[in-house]
Design an enzyme around this catalytic site. Structure first.
Site, PDB file in Angstrom:
ATOM      1  N   LYS A   1       2.635   1.287  -4.241  1.00 31.69           N
ATOM      2  CA  LYS A   1       1.797   0.412  -5.078  1.00 31.69           C
ATOM      3  C   LYS A   1       2.292   0.058  -6.348  1.00 31.69           C
ATOM      4  CE  LYS A   1      -2.293   2.737  -3.106  1.00 31.69           C
ATOM      5  NZ  LYS A   1      -2.996   1.588  -2.406  1.00 31.69           N
TER       6      LYS A   1
ATOM      7  N   ASN B   1      -4.918 -10.116  -2.308  1.00 31.89           N
ATOM      8  CA  ASN B   1      -5.618  -9.071  -1.685  1.00 31.89           C
ATOM      9  C   ASN B   1      -7.096  -9.243  -1.783  1.00 31.89           C
ATOM     10  OD1 ASN B   1      -6.575  -7.003  -0.091  1.00 31.89           O
ATOM     11  ND2 ASN B   1      -5.157  -5.335  -0.978  1.00 31.89           N
TER      12      ASN B   1
ATOM     13  N   GLY C   1       0.830  -1.211   0.024  1.00 35.54           N
ATOM     14  CA  GLY C   1       0.076   0.041  -0.075  1.00 35.54           C
ATOM     15  C   GLY C   1       0.910   1.358   0.036  1.00 35.54           C
TER      16      GLY C   1
ATOM     17  N   SER D   1      -9.407  -5.429   0.840  1.00 35.15           N
ATOM     18  CA  SER D   1      -9.450  -3.886   0.607  1.00 35.15           C
ATOM     19  C   SER D   1     -10.958  -3.470   0.857  1.00 35.15           C
ATOM     20  CB  SER D   1      -9.043  -3.494  -0.630  1.00 35.15           C
ATOM     21  OG  SER D   1      -9.440  -1.934  -0.751  1.00 35.15           O
TER      22      SER D   1
ATOM     23  N   THR E   1       0.986   2.419   8.830  1.00 41.94           N
ATOM     24  CA  THR E   1       0.715   3.712   9.616  1.00 41.94           C
ATOM     25  C   THR E   1       1.557   3.996  10.578  1.00 41.94           C
ATOM     26  OG1 THR E   1      -1.526   3.151   8.760  1.00 41.94           O
ATOM     27  CG2 THR E   1      -1.297   4.889  10.482  1.00 41.94           C
TER      28      THR E   1
ATOM     29  N   GLY F   1      -8.591   2.949  -3.628  1.00 40.51           N
ATOM     30  CA  GLY F   1      -9.140   2.024  -4.577  1.00 40.51           C
ATOM     31  C   GLY F   1      -8.133   1.565  -5.468  1.00 40.51           C
TER      32      GLY F   1
ATOM     33  N   THR G   1      -3.978  -7.992   9.696  1.00 41.28           N
ATOM     34  CA  THR G   1      -5.190  -7.915   8.792  1.00 41.28           C
ATOM     35  C   THR G   1      -5.010  -6.312   7.979  1.00 41.28           C
ATOM     36  OG1 THR G   1      -6.345  -6.369  10.493  1.00 41.28           O
ATOM     37  CG2 THR G   1      -6.658  -8.640  10.502  1.00 41.28           C
TER      38      THR G   1
END
EC number: 1.3.5.2
Length: 345
Positions: A69, A175, A66, A178, A322, A117, A248
């Site tokens: 990408k 994946n 993420g 999402s 994060t 997205g 997760t």
């Protein structure tokens, strides 16, 4: 060097739009990797080898998919001390993703909300970027489906991407979790997941015969699962002998951030608020699969103790996203050292 400078850089980056800051950082890391300046970023992270999925990881702390990408900054990211790098999610064809703005910081909760997205330049460009990278460590390639592919034909996108990335991957992540691609999480349902994994395992074996190597498959799942869903997923992973599971992805829950600015934005929530939910899924999943399906724990890691908690819940490896954005490269070293202390205690 970069670890000590990151707090200053973050202060400037956090004054920018979240996605603009993201792209600026990636461009800088990509340039550092291409020009050889990545050595100036190099972090002093001790080796703490672990063997999982038949692969030997330099250390058990990886970068989650993420952040990069398109695989455009692999060498720059690798210099920051990660034991493995995962890039993507990539889709068969290029797609712009959802309209901007689509990424939001919630600094009071040390969280992000995104509804990107699966914006990416497509698997062909992705493969070119991966081939151009000099990094020779463990590299996970994360694949998904295009937004305009009907969910009933999702397997076609995954199979196509698997074939394209297979020769260049240490492992491939599927994946299906999402929240930002319509109906994607339906693939976590027992029947849908069974059919998808059957097709992927068949393709994996044929590609292994063709290329002379078996590239492990990992499945990335959501935190928003009830006990029965976790059990069904565990049973399906065991039945198809999937090599790993990543637990997760982001959550749709807003319980921990109610009332904060941007809390009502659509998308997946990541960061500290997902830590407990992620750990709970890891614990329940580990109870179902034991050590037969290694778990890569991700979600809300902001300290070495957080990383150790993921392992205590049942994870074999961990990934950062994060927490890495909020704390920078120093978090990688802190997590590796904390895990190493746990093993020698």
């Amino acid at each position: 060097m970069f670890s000590s400078l990151y707090p200053l850089a973050r202060a400037s980056l956090f004054k920018m739009d979240a996605e603009d800051a993201h792209h600026l950082t990636l461009r800088a890391l990509g340039a550092a990797g291409r020009t050889g300046l990545a050595c100036a970023l190099s972090a002093r992270v001790p080796d703490a080898p672990r063997t999982v999925m038949g692969l030997t990881f330099r250390n058990p702390v990886g970068l989650a998919a993420g952040l990069d990408k398109d695989g455009a900054a692999i060498d720059g990211l690798a210099a920051l001390g990660f034991g493995f790098i995962e890039v993507g999610t990539v889709t068969p064809r290029p797609q712009p993703g959802n309209p901007r703005p689509r990424m939001f910081r919630l600094p009071q909760a040390e969280a992000l909300i995104n509804r990107m997205g699966f914006n990416n330049h497509g698997v062909d460009q992705f493969v070119k970027n991966v081939q151009a990278a000099r990094y020779r460590g463990i590299l996970g390639l994360n694949i998904g489906k295009n937004a305009d592919t009907p969910i009933e034909r999702a397997a076609e996108d995954y199979l196509y991407c698997l074939e394209r990335v297979y020769p260049f991957a240490s492992y491939v992540t599927i994946n299906i979790s999402s929240p930002n691609t319509k109906n994607l999480r339906q693939l976590q349902g027992a029947g849908e997941l069974d059919a998808l994994l059957a097709a992927l395992k068949d393709k994996q074996q044929r590609l292994a015969d063709l290329h002379g190597k078996l590239v492990p498959l990992a499945l990335k799942i959501a935190p928003d699962l009830d006990d029965e869903q976790v059990k069904e997923i565990g049973d399906t992973l065991l039945r198809h002998k999937i090599e790993a599971v990543i637990a997760t992805n982001t959550t749709l829950s807003r319980a921990a951030v109610q009332g904060l600015p941007h809390a009502d934005e659509a998308g997946g929530l990541s960061g500290r608020p997902v830590f407990d939910a992620s750990n709970e899924v890891i614990r329940k999943l580990h109870a179902e699969v034991g050590n037969d399906v290694p778990i890569i724990g991700v979600g809300g890691i902001f300290s070495g103790e957080d990383a150790r908690a993921k392992l205590a819940a049942g994870a074999a490896l961990v990934q950062l996203y994060t927490g890495f954005i909020y704390r920078g490269p120093a978090l990688v070293s802190e997590c590796v050292k904390a895990i190493a202390r746990e093993r020698t205690a």
